[in-house]
Design a protein around this motif. Structure first.
Motif, mmCIF file in Angstrom:
data_model
loop_
_atom_site.group_PDB
_atom_site.id
_atom_site.type_symbol
_atom_site.label_atom_id
_atom_site.label_comp_id
_atom_site.label_asym_id
_atom_site.label_seq_id
_atom_site.Cartn_x
_atom_site.Cartn_y
_atom_site.Cartn_z
ATOM 1 N N VAL A 147 5.810 21.086 -19.592
ATOM 2 C CA VAL A 147 5.134 22.146 -18.824
ATOM 3 C C VAL A 147 5.225 21.830 -17.334
ATOM 4 O O VAL A 147 4.986 20.694 -16.905
ATOM 5 C CB VAL A 147 3.661 22.277 -19.269
ATOM 6 N N SER A 148 5.549 22.824 -16.541
ATOM 7 C CA SER A 148 5.729 22.604 -15.108
ATOM 8 C C SER A 148 4.397 22.392 -14.392
ATOM 9 O O SER A 148 3.330 22.763 -14.896
ATOM 10 C CB SER A 148 6.456 23.800 -14.477
ATOM 11 N N ASP A 149 4.475 21.794 -13.212
ATOM 12 C CA ASP A 149 3.279 21.569 -12.403
ATOM 13 C C ASP A 149 2.608 22.888 -12.034
ATOM 14 O O ASP A 149 1.379 22.961 -11.934
ATOM 15 C CB ASP A 149 3.647 20.807 -11.130
ATOM 16 N N HIS A 150 3.400 23.937 -11.835
ATOM 17 C CA HIS A 150 2.828 25.222 -11.439
ATOM 18 C C HIS A 150 1.973 25.815 -12.552
ATOM 19 O O HIS A 150 0.917 26.406 -12.289
ATOM 20 C CB HIS A 150 3.937 26.201 -11.064
ATOM 21 N N ILE A 151 2.413 25.686 -13.798
ATOM 22 C CA ILE A 151 1.612 26.199 -14.909
ATOM 23 C C ILE A 151 0.317 25.402 -15.034
ATOM 24 O O ILE A 151 -0.761 25.960 -15.263
ATOM 25 C CB ILE A 151 2.421 26.153 -16.218
ATOM 26 N N GLY A 152 0.415 24.079 -14.869
ATOM 27 C CA GLY A 152 -0.789 23.261 -14.883
ATOM 28 C C GLY A 152 -1.751 23.648 -13.782
ATOM 29 O O GLY A 152 -2.970 23.676 -13.980
ATOM 30 N N ALA A 153 -1.208 23.967 -12.614
ATOM 31 C CA ALA A 153 -2.052 24.395 -11.493
ATOM 32 C C ALA A 153 -2.761 25.711 -11.811
ATOM 33 O O ALA A 153 -3.912 25.911 -11.426
ATOM 34 C CB ALA A 153 -1.214 24.531 -10.230
ATOM 35 N N LYS A 154 -2.080 26.608 -12.524
ATOM 36 C CA LYS A 154 -2.698 27.877 -12.909
ATOM 37 C C LYS A 154 -3.828 27.661 -13.910
ATOM 38 O O LYS A 154 -4.843 28.363 -13.874
ATOM 39 C CB LYS A 154 -1.641 28.808 -13.507
ATOM 40 N N ILE A 155 -3.661 26.702 -14.813
ATOM 41 C CA ILE A 155 -4.713 26.402 -15.784
ATOM 42 C C ILE A 155 -5.963 25.881 -15.079
ATOM 43 O O ILE A 155 -7.092 26.248 -15.412
ATOM 44 C CB ILE A 155 -4.199 25.365 -16.807
ATOM 45 N N ILE A 156 -5.755 25.029 -14.083
ATOM 46 C CA ILE A 156 -6.860 24.398 -13.369
ATOM 47 C C ILE A 156 -7.492 25.337 -12.342
ATOM 48 O O ILE A 156 -8.689 25.234 -12.043
ATOM 49 C CB ILE A 156 -6.349 23.110 -12.678
ATOM 50 N N TYR A 157 -6.724 26.273 -11.832
ATOM 51 C CA TYR A 157 -7.137 27.109 -10.699
ATOM 52 C C TYR A 157 -8.530 27.742 -10.845
ATOM 53 O O TYR A 157 -9.330 27.691 -9.905
ATOM 54 C CB TYR A 157 -6.093 28.196 -10.446
#
Length: 251
Positions: A147-157
């Motif tokens: 999973v890319s860092d951007h998807i992880g950032a969206k989960i945390i956002y």
């Protein structure tokens, strides 16, 4: 054994208010059981190899699994980290955690996801985390390794607190993420990727603080059952990470 881990009075008092109430027969000594769980996770032991001073290993394992699925450790982490108040500075990053072959077995149909994926480094999971200005984790999420860092950032956002600035490496450089941070009133300190037509500016002096999130991952990986994942269920493995974060930073 002189090298056993035992929660101090202060540490136990910080955690105790969030323990579930006992129903029916009184529980065995909470301090002994939680100390045993921490010892196993930190030293990478099999549950059956837990020292006898902590009591039956089945008690340790059953308590760990039951309270993990009840969200007890999540509540402790959230409550204690919230006591620091709203941070001014946030830092985000992600790291891979190697999955042992015992963690890669198939789960029964309908059970929770494993969050294990394949990358060039083999089978692993990916831990996404946000830390405050002191380098203490305040938000964590687990995904499959690819999973890319951007998807992880969206989960945390959605869980991001009010802050003044977000510091991240160039892996998070995107117009979408910068705009999302701006919508929350958070300025971004993210170096641009090479080849950007209109590279954004960032404060190099402020960016030097980013080592704190790397240091946080390093301290988590000192715990052997986190550096190498042995748990099949993502919820159980995430609970182990949460326990480590509580002990290292919040009690």
């Amino acid at each position: 054994m002189s090298d056993l881990f035992w929660l101090s009075d202060h540490q136990f008092a910080r955690m105790r208010p969030y323990f579930p109430l006992a129903h029916g027969a009184p529980r065995v000594d909470d301090r002994r059981v939680i100390s045993g769980i921490i010892f196993v996770i930190k030293n990478g032991l099999r549950w059956r190899d837990a020292p006898a001073e902590y009591g039956p290993h089945k008690t340790l394992y059953n308590r760990f699994v039951r309270w993990s699925r009840l969200g007890v450790f999540d509540r402790i982490f959230s409550a204690l980290s919230a006591e620091d108040g709203e941070p001014e500075t946030l830092m985000i990053d992600a790291t891979h955690l190697k999955a042992h072959r015992t963690a890669c077995g198939l789960l029964k149909k309908g059970m929770l996801p494993r969050h294990i994926g394949r990358t060039k480094g083999g089978l692993n999971s990916k831990l996404h985390a946000v830390v405050n200005g002191e380098g203490k984790p305040i938000i964590m999420a687990l995904t499959a390794g690819q999973v890319s860092d951007h998807i992880g950032a969206k989960i945390i956002y959605p869980e991001l607190p009010d802050a003044k600035v977000m510091i991240a490496d160039k892996g998070y450089d995107s117009d979408e993420y910068r705009a999302a941070l701006k919508a929350k009133g958070i300025s971004s300190c993210i170096p641009p990727r090479k080849g950007r037509n209109n590279p954004a500016t960032f404060c190099k002096r402020q960016y030097k603080q980013r080592h704190k999130v790397e240091n946080m991952f390093g301290r988590l990986k000192d715990w052997r059952r986190i550096a190498t994942r042995y748990d099949r269920g993502a919820d159980i493995f995430m609970a182990a990470i949460t326990i480590a974060a509580i002990v290292i930073w919040w009690i």
